[in-house]
Design a protein around this motif. Structure first.
Motif, mmCIF file in Angstrom:
data_model
loop_
_atom_site.group_PDB
_atom_site.id
_atom_site.type_symbol
_atom_site.label_atom_id
_atom_site.label_comp_id
_atom_site.label_asym_id
_atom_site.label_seq_id
_atom_site.Cartn_x
_atom_site.Cartn_y
_atom_site.Cartn_z
ATOM 1 N N LYS A 1 29.737 30.113 -13.967
ATOM 2 C CA LYS A 1 28.325 30.503 -13.894
ATOM 3 C C LYS A 1 27.685 30.570 -15.282
ATOM 4 N N ARG B 1 25.093 27.820 -16.859
ATOM 5 C CA ARG B 1 23.634 27.826 -16.973
ATOM 6 C C ARG B 1 23.172 28.381 -18.313
ATOM 7 N N CYS B 2 24.048 29.049 -19.019
ATOM 8 C CA CYS B 2 23.739 29.581 -20.351
ATOM 9 C C CYS B 2 24.163 28.604 -21.449
ATOM 10 N N PHE C 1 14.287 32.265 -20.648
ATOM 11 C CA PHE C 1 15.268 32.218 -19.566
ATOM 12 C C PHE C 1 14.707 33.007 -18.400
ATOM 13 N N VAL D 1 19.008 35.621 -13.982
ATOM 14 C CA VAL D 1 19.914 35.415 -12.851
ATOM 15 C C VAL D 1 19.646 36.551 -11.876
#
Length: 158
Positions: free
Chosen positions: A51, A54-55, A124, A127
């Motif tokens: 996950k 995405r960073c 950003f 999340v």
């Protein structure tokens, strides 16, 4: 057109099967309206690494990796905010925010950075899923040698 649609649906079904992270099962294990501490107990470091992808467009997470669009996040857990990289140009807002990158701060930051530090330049959207955030936090903690022992990976369901 129907063949293209059918192929797309089959591809989505296959991808869904490959991405089984036992999300709902882990969420049930955390209990109703789980706290961050409960979510961290069921967090999975390996899923957090995935996950973190995405960073990874802006952040690296390896020892001695250079800063990219954002600072290298290796060893960030437990460190002061806005000070982990001597070469990254942090905003004054982040340098002056105070605090450290602990689980609660990371959870809030990963959810909505601009709400935690108004004036940050980090672009950003966040999340939204709290279990996804817990997985990412467990991964970041595992990549921080000075942090307490990282949250262990739960055993795979059989």
């Amino acid at each position: 057109m129907r063949i293209t649609s059918a192929i797309a649906l089959m591809a989505l079904a296959l991808l869904a099967g490959c991405s089984d992270d036992r999300h709902d099962e882990r969420l049930r294990q955390a209990g109703p309206r789980p706290s961050l501490a409960a979510l961290l107990k069921v967090a999975d470091v390996g899923l957090g690494e995935r996950k973190f992808g995405r960073c990874a467009g802006c952040h690296k997470n390896n020892p001695n990796a250079p800063d990219f669009g954002g600072p290298n996040l290796y060893g960030i857990y437990g460190r002061p905010m806005g000070q982990s990289s001597p070469t990254f140009g942090y905003t004054a807002a982040l340098r002056n925010a105070g605090g450290k990158w602990d689980a609660a701060t990371l959870d809030a930051w990963i959810d909505n950075p601009r709400a935690v530090v108004p004036g940050t330049s980090m672009q950003f959207a966040g999340v939204p899923d709290p279990l996804d955030r817990a997985d990412i936090i467990a991964y970041l903690k595992s990549r921080s040698p000075t942090a307490e022992t990282a949250t262990p990976r739960p055993a795979k369901a059989r």
